[in-house]
Write an enzyme that holds these catalytic residues in place. Sequence first.
Site, PDB file in Angstrom:
ATOM      1  N   CYS A   2       0.832  -1.185   0.000  1.00 20.18           N
ATOM      2  CA  CYS A   2       0.000   0.000   0.000  1.00 20.18           C
ATOM      3  C   CYS A   2       0.881   1.256   0.000  1.00 20.18           C
ATOM      4  CB  CYS A   2      -0.947   0.080   1.193  1.00 20.18           C
ATOM      5  SG  CYS A   2      -2.035  -1.318   1.338  1.00 20.18           S
ATOM      6  N   ARG A  27       3.682  -0.222  -5.021  1.00 27.71           N
ATOM      7  CA  ARG A  27       3.509  -0.760  -3.667  1.00 27.71           C
ATOM      8  C   ARG A  27       2.210  -1.553  -3.524  1.00 27.71           C
ATOM      9  NH1 ARG A  27       6.790   2.059   0.061  1.00 27.71           N
ATOM     10  NH2 ARG A  27       5.448   1.349   1.741  1.00 27.71           N
ATOM     11  N   TRP A  71      -2.725  -2.795  -1.654  1.00 32.41           N
ATOM     12  CA  TRP A  71      -2.385  -4.215  -1.841  1.00 32.41           C
ATOM     13  C   TRP A  71      -3.152  -4.925  -0.735  1.00 32.41           C
ATOM     14  CZ3 TRP A  71      -0.122  -8.286   0.839  1.00 32.41           C
ATOM     15  CH2 TRP A  71       0.329  -9.349   0.056  1.00 32.41           C
ATOM     16  N   ASN A  97      -1.374   2.685   5.771  1.00 32.57           N
ATOM     17  CA  ASN A  97      -0.498   1.613   5.292  1.00 32.57           C
ATOM     18  C   ASN A  97       0.000   0.875   6.523  1.00 32.57           C
ATOM     19  OD1 ASN A  97       1.430   0.014   3.961  1.00 32.57           O
ATOM     20  ND2 ASN A  97       2.997   1.612   4.181  1.00 32.57           N
ATOM     21  N   GLY A  98      -0.171  -0.449   6.531  1.00 28.71           N
ATOM     22  CA  GLY A  98       0.255  -1.250   7.682  1.00 28.71           C
ATOM     23  C   GLY A  98      -0.859  -2.208   8.048  1.00 28.71           C
ATOM     24  N   GLU A 452      17.775 -16.610  -9.100  1.00 25.57           N
ATOM     25  CA  GLU A 452      17.254 -15.292  -9.439  1.00 25.57           C
ATOM     26  C   GLU A 452      16.655 -15.298 -10.850  1.00 25.57           C
ATOM     27  OE1 GLU A 452      16.400 -12.797  -7.922  1.00 25.57           O
ATOM     28  OE2 GLU A 452      16.317 -11.190  -9.401  1.00 25.57           O
ATOM     29  N   LYS A 456      12.810 -14.281 -11.572  1.00 24.17           N
ATOM     30  CA  LYS A 456      12.397 -13.264 -12.557  1.00 24.17           C
ATOM     31  C   LYS A 456      11.403 -13.871 -13.537  1.00 24.17           C
ATOM     32  CE  LYS A 456      13.295 -10.343 -11.055  1.00 24.17           C
ATOM     33  NZ  LYS A 456      14.030 -10.117  -9.859  1.00 24.17           N
ATOM     34  N   GLU A 459       7.913 -14.588 -11.801  1.00 19.58           N
ATOM     35  CA  GLU A 459       7.113 -13.468 -11.305  1.00 19.58           C
ATOM     36  C   GLU A 459       6.525 -12.596 -12.411  1.00 19.58           C
ATOM     37  OE1 GLU A 459      10.786 -10.576  -9.857  1.00 19.58           O
ATOM     38  OE2 GLU A 459       8.859 -10.383  -8.880  1.00 19.58           O
ATOM     39  N   HIS A 475      18.542 -35.528  -8.567  1.00 16.66           N
ATOM     40  CA  HIS A 475      18.040 -36.086  -7.305  1.00 16.66           C
ATOM     41  C   HIS A 475      16.535 -35.901  -7.173  1.00 16.66           C
ATOM     42  CE1 HIS A 475      22.075 -36.940  -5.920  1.00 16.66           C
ATOM     43  NE2 HIS A 475      22.427 -35.711  -6.271  1.00 16.66           N
ATOM     44  N   LYS A 574       5.892  -4.318  -4.551  1.00 24.75           N
ATOM     45  CA  LYS A 574       7.348  -4.206  -4.506  1.00 24.75           C
ATOM     46  C   LYS A 574       7.881  -4.127  -3.084  1.00 24.75           C
ATOM     47  CE  LYS A 574      11.114  -1.991  -6.860  1.00 24.75           C
ATOM     48  NZ  LYS A 574      11.487  -3.241  -7.543  1.00 24.75           N
TER      49      LYS A 574
HETATM   50  O1  M6R Z   1      12.979  -4.399  -0.737  1.00 21.43           O
HETATM   51  P1  M6R Z   1      13.617  -5.733  -0.529  1.00 21.43           P
HETATM   52  O2  M6R Z   1      14.874  -5.898  -1.275  1.00 21.43           O
HETATM   53  O3  M6R Z   1      13.792  -6.071   0.922  1.00 21.43           O
HETATM   54  O4  M6R Z   1      12.554  -6.764  -1.106  1.00 21.43           O
HETATM   55  C1  M6R Z   1      12.678  -8.152  -0.921  1.00 21.43           C
HETATM   56  C2  M6R Z   1      11.843  -8.887  -1.931  1.00 21.43           C
HETATM   57  O5  M6R Z   1      10.476  -8.626  -1.722  1.00 21.43           O
HETATM   58  C3  M6R Z   1      12.191  -8.479  -3.362  1.00 21.43           C
HETATM   59  O6  M6R Z   1      13.548  -8.672  -3.586  1.00 21.43           O
HETATM   60  C4  M6R Z   1      11.379  -9.289  -4.391  1.00 21.43           C
HETATM   61  O7  M6R Z   1      11.708 -10.634  -4.308  1.00 21.43           O
HETATM   62  C5  M6R Z   1      11.678  -8.728  -5.777  1.00 21.43           C
HETATM   63  N1  M6R Z   1      10.930  -7.538  -6.008  1.00 21.43           N
HETATM   64  C6  M6R Z   1      11.403  -9.701  -6.855  1.00 21.43           C
HETATM   65  O8  M6R Z   1      11.804  -9.190  -8.093  1.00 21.43           O
END
Ligand code: M6R
Length: 579
Positions: A2, A27, A71, A97-98, A452, A456, A459, A475, A574
Amino acid sequence: MCGIVGYIGRRDATPILIQGLKRLEYRGYDSFGLATVGSAVEVYKKAGRISDSEAGASGLAGSTGIGHTRWATHGEPNDVNAHPHIDCTGRIAVVHNGIIENYSDLKRQLTERGHTFLSETDTEVIAHLIEEHYDGDLLAAVNAILPLLEGSYAILAITENTQRIVAARDASPLVLGVGDAEVFAASDMTPLLEYTERVIFLEDGDVADITPDRYTIYHDGRVVERPIELINWCVEDARKGGFAHYMLKEIYEQPQSFYETIRAGIDDHVRQMIMEADEITLVACGTSYHTTLAFKYLAESFCNLPVRVEVGSEFKYFTPPLRGLVIAVSQSGETADTIAALKMAKARNCPTLAITNMQGSTVTRVADETILMRAGPEIGVAATKSYTAQLAALMQIINLRCDGAFDDALSHAHIAIGDVLLQELHEAVDLCAKAEHVFFVGRGPFYPVSMEGALKMKEISYIHAEGYAAGELKHGPFALLTPETPVVAVCTPGPTYGVMASNIKEMKARKAPVIALGVAGDTELAGFVDIFIPIPNTHLLVQVLTASVVLQLLAYHTACALQRDVDKPRNLAKSVTVE
Ligand code: M6R
């Protein structure tokens, strides 16, 4: 999760709030809403993206207002659950927010006292609580109800007939922007870039009473001074600049953001902290966790430094014995699990260091010291330039511990990153876009690079993808290999080249098509894989970066081929400020 914005000044609030919410959409983007102080408190809120229905807000009048992009946590995304929330009389509006953890108790008590709730959200209790304490003084009412709230909040509240916003924060971020006879409030700096470079980062427990001409900040009932800081980003950094997506722009910005982060260096306090550490523990989540795992491989092999890495969400509940320096890595600096882990490390008297991209964020205030990455604003939900900037910061730590042995590699890495941006990927994209599952494999530091790459891919393209240590595939996951299941393998010269090549041949024997990333000129590897993608033949540290960037591009182009919403993938936000 949010985003909230507030504006108070002489201008029409609505366009400023809409523009600010668009900047904060990363957000959360399942619904949005605004409230302004016009002839009464005027509210407009809607499920869906801002650009789809912002026109509906154009009738809101007034030069004082608040806004929210959501969110969903409590209650599905719909018009009613969207913020702002109002009290029974419609005179008070609140964005939040929270999470208010004790909201069910509060809601039950308020209902028993005759309040009528419209939404399923936790936030609505705040509006009704303020209503009970409001006798014309909004600040007094907010102060009266804050002790009743358990959980986390950044709140903005307005009432009818008053050019005033009351803001409060506890464990959720809130920044004030100071203009000329106008004040802005927001979850982070990005909505402020257009209007002012002067910001105040509120502290947990702060309450701000804001009018167009002045703001007063209180803490524990007393007036406090908070420093005005200058934002180190500019508005152009937050614009798409002709690219189809923020993500592509941010991928292309990596030569510069990596270079700038290296150039900024590490200050003397941090250097000393790093040199004194006989062991390092890193905590992080998601993509940031992958950078810490890459660091572990590289630091243990290059500097013989014991490193342990922990996922933030596990660390809090299963805290390992801690020795030495603890580093929290977080692009946003607001990830709840990472912050909780950092606080636990502090409670155990460990020296703590934050690596973040966000000036003034919570991790910078909790940790003893900070390395600020120079990636600039990252708007796409998928982390790209923040990932390589984190690696820049972490590789500098390795370089420091190795007496500058990698000065040359690091100071030229941006050139190699620039080279792979132009890499041709059509064939690999076609193969992946048709697949239901894709595996990513590597050894050593290329194992986290593969994790990673898989993150990517999944997601933003919604293709099921897994990152594995290459030796692990046989395995269990081998059972899933078919001619329709591509494997993306990173195989570059070094001690594991031979065994990696054998692993690839085992996959080929199961008829899985293999896309291999190898160094340019490796005709042997190119000869037995289906698709060969060359990366520059550089130092291992630089290969980690270039391979990662190629995998970002592979995910990006695959997602585009499938017409996905690249910058705002479904269900994600994010900044993950809930546990
Ligand atoms: O802001 P942060 O780096 O702490 O966020 C951690 C994860 O939420 C973040 O890296 C997330 O996995 C990525 N946005 C994915 O691309």
